[in-house]
Scaffold this active site. Structure first.
Site, mmCIF file in Angstrom:
data_model
loop_
_atom_site.group_PDB
_atom_site.id
_atom_site.type_symbol
_atom_site.label_atom_id
_atom_site.label_comp_id
_atom_site.label_asym_id
_atom_site.label_seq_id
_atom_site.Cartn_x
_atom_site.Cartn_y
_atom_site.Cartn_z
ATOM 1 N N ASP A 236 0.827 -1.204 0.000
ATOM 2 C CA ASP A 236 0.000 0.000 0.000
ATOM 3 C C ASP A 236 0.866 1.260 0.000
ATOM 4 O O ASP A 236 2.088 1.168 0.104
ATOM 5 C CB ASP A 236 -0.930 -0.004 1.221
ATOM 6 C CG ASP A 236 -0.164 0.219 2.524
ATOM 7 O OD1 ASP A 236 0.961 -0.322 2.677
ATOM 8 O OD2 ASP A 236 -0.674 0.930 3.408
ATOM 9 N N GLU A 239 3.354 1.564 2.618
ATOM 10 C CA GLU A 239 4.488 0.636 2.474
ATOM 11 C C GLU A 239 4.474 -0.480 3.509
ATOM 12 O O GLU A 239 5.516 -1.012 3.867
ATOM 13 C CB GLU A 239 5.829 1.395 2.574
ATOM 14 C CG GLU A 239 5.841 2.703 1.811
ATOM 15 C CD GLU A 239 7.207 3.347 1.717
ATOM 16 O OE1 GLU A 239 7.761 3.315 0.617
ATOM 17 O OE2 GLU A 239 7.726 3.839 2.734
#
Ligand code: NOJ
Ligand code: NOJ
Length: 520
Positions: A236, A239
């Site tokens: 995402d 991270e």
């Protein structure tokens, strides 16, 4: 041609794009004077005006060539923050760089012929050249040959690969970069109207888009990546979580939609049809992010988290072209004015208000005693379960972030601007929780009604949305430091800045919110 409508303007000597060696610019003159004494009594307007200049100046300080904080970075780099330790953010993230650069494209498009813009063209061309190079740089996510390397989230400041372990791949980067570069092509073309039809024009456009396959131009490579990988999982935008994400899907959808138009303009009809077909498939998939039981969108599918996330706001903002004149065919399912985004903003705001002690300080007096403070602007963080405190992780370590608080403001402003220009607002059952929280309890709202400017409450909706956006910006103001600098986060208890200093994205998100306010 449809996309690249030439605008008749005085001729303008274009700087040659992709010049292999762009000479380092002299220091870009400071636009704001620092240090600046802020008068706590001055109105929000005055503060915003000054802070806008500070934000542009501090943002450009992190961009090479020319930036005072990034003298050793490759030309075209956008560094996430000048902080080299505790935490080390002295890297170029593809996401942060694309988002920041899209702000620079907007500034350029506002006035292509002013002094700032000639510097901006140098930066934008250097950014483009560097991105082409990064695309071809083998890295831990993969290679250019099969395009897998385009999912790499970050590179060293000198453009070499970052090889330590990391949450990779992240599939939002190529989509964001394509969106930014498509906007640049449009803006540059609009201010150089003869380019599109001239021979030199062909050379100018070629590194950005050309139909040949395997894809070798920057935008086409990104569009090929997005069209082939959008349904594969990845990390995402924060991270941390692997899966399928709302933010990523929204920016991918926009890239594919606009990419289909761009391909058509370049007579690349097969590609245009393919991007459009993938865009439609992606749009059919997007409603999976609506959770009817929770009554809001969720950031990641099949996740144990609540799903409330600033990435919902960012996905809507970056997935939606910002002009009110955007044709309906390019408006996605979840623009900032959609019921789904607004009720998600409401739920996230309520959560964050209760979660962070600084948010429960008494709010400024409401305009009238009957007003509910249900929906007041507060400091917004990434997501409720966040444990990253800006330096490391700790239980309940999460804090409000400047970029998320500014993005909440931008959602409110863009919703207001849209509703005003549409001159109608349908109160659907799905959006009712938001409208009820926005307006005083004394207002009886009937789901199913359509408000128009003839209804007194219509103007009130627009005004309250604007007021809500301003409350979020007032929070940014309260926690900015004395010189107007914005870091990544502000402490949930003390309110003081935390995390990477002078975060480039904090400035960009602030500037975008202020622009959106200007359009209400
Ligand atoms: C750095 C990442 O960029 C951030 O998103 C994450 O929350 C922290 N590391 C902690 O893992
Ligand atoms: C951490 C954030 O979670 C991530 O979104 C960002 O790209 C990096 N920091 C760099 O700013």
């Amino acid at each position: 041609m449809a996309l690249l409508v030439p605008v008749v303007l005085a001729t303008y000597v274009s700087l040659c794009a992709f010049a292999s060696a762009i000479p380092p610019l002299p220091h870009i003159p400071a636009i704001g004077q620092r240090p600046l004494q802020l008068n706590p009594q001055s109105s929000l307007d005055n503060w915003l005006e000054k802070e806008e200049e500070i934000a542009i100046d501090n943002l450009l300080a992190n961009v090479a060539p020319g930036g005072r904080n990034v003298r050793d970075a490759a030309p075209g780099s956008v560094i996430a923050s000048p902080s080299r330790k505790h935490p080390n953010y002295y890297y170029q993230w593809v996401r942060d760089a694309a988002i920041t650069t899209s702000t620079l494209v907007d500034l350029y498009a506002d006035d292509p012929f002013d002094y700032l813009s000639s510097n901006l063209v140098t930066i934008l061309d250097a950014y483009s050249s560097l991105q082409l190079k990064l695309q071809h740089t083998n890295n831990p996510s993969g290679t250019f040959a099969d395009l897998s390397g385009l999912g790499e989230p970050k590179f060293e400041a000198d453009g070499s690969p970052f090889t330590a372990s990391w949450g990779r791949p992240q599939r939002d980067g190529p989509a964001l970069r394509a969106i930014t570069l498509m906007a640049y092509l449009q803006a540059y073309n609009a201010s150089n109207p003869s380019l599109w039809t001239s021979d030199s024009g062909e050379n100018w456009f070629k590194p950005f888009y050309s139909p040949e396959m395997p894809a070798d131009s920057i935008i086409k490579a990104d569009l090929e990546y997005v069209s082939h990988y959008w349904n594969s999982s990845g990390f995402d935008l924060w991270e941390e979580v692997e899966g399928l994400h709302f933010f990523t899907a929204m920016v991918q959808l926009r890239a594919l939609r606009e990419g289909a138009e761009l391909a058509r303009a370049f007579n690349d009809h097969g590609a245009s049809a393919w991007y459009a077909e993938q865009a439609s498939a992606l749009e059919r998939f997007l409603p999976s992010f609506w959770d009817s039981q929770k009554g809001h969108l969720v950031a990641t599918l099949s996740s144990a988290r609540s799903g409330l996330d600033c990435g919902l706001l960012l996905g809507s903002l970056h997935g939606t072209p910002s002009l009110n004149t955007t044709p309906a065919s390019l408006t996605p399912l979840y623009p900032p004015h959609s019921d789904e985004v607004l009720v998600s903003l409401l739920a996230l705001t309520r959560d964050q208000r209760a979660r962070f002690p600084i948010n429960s300080a008494p709010p400024p007096p409401p305009p009238s005693p009957a007003d509910s403070d249900e929906l007041a602007g507060v400091g917004i963080g990434r997501y409720p379960e966040d444990v990253y405190d800006g330096y490391g992780t700790a239980p309940a370590g999460g804090n409000p972030w400047f970029l998320c608080t500014s993005s909440a403001a931008e959602v409110a402003f863009r919703a207001a601007a849209h509703i005003r220009s549409a001159a109608s607002l349908a109160l659907s059952p799905r959006g009712m929780p938001f409208w009820e929280a926005l307006l005083p309890a004394s207002r009886r709202l009937e789901p199913g009604t359509v408000l128009t400017p003839r209804d007194e409450v219509f103007g009130e909706v627009v005004e309250r949305l604007r007021g809500l956006g301003e409350e979020f910006l007032a929070v940014v103001r309260r926690h900015a430091d004395g010189e107007g600098a914005l870091s990544e986060q502000f402490d949930r208890v003390t309110g003081f800045e935390r995390g990477a200093r002078d975060l480039t994205w904090s400035y960009g998100a602030f500037l975008q919110a202020v622009r959106a306010r200007g359009r209400v």
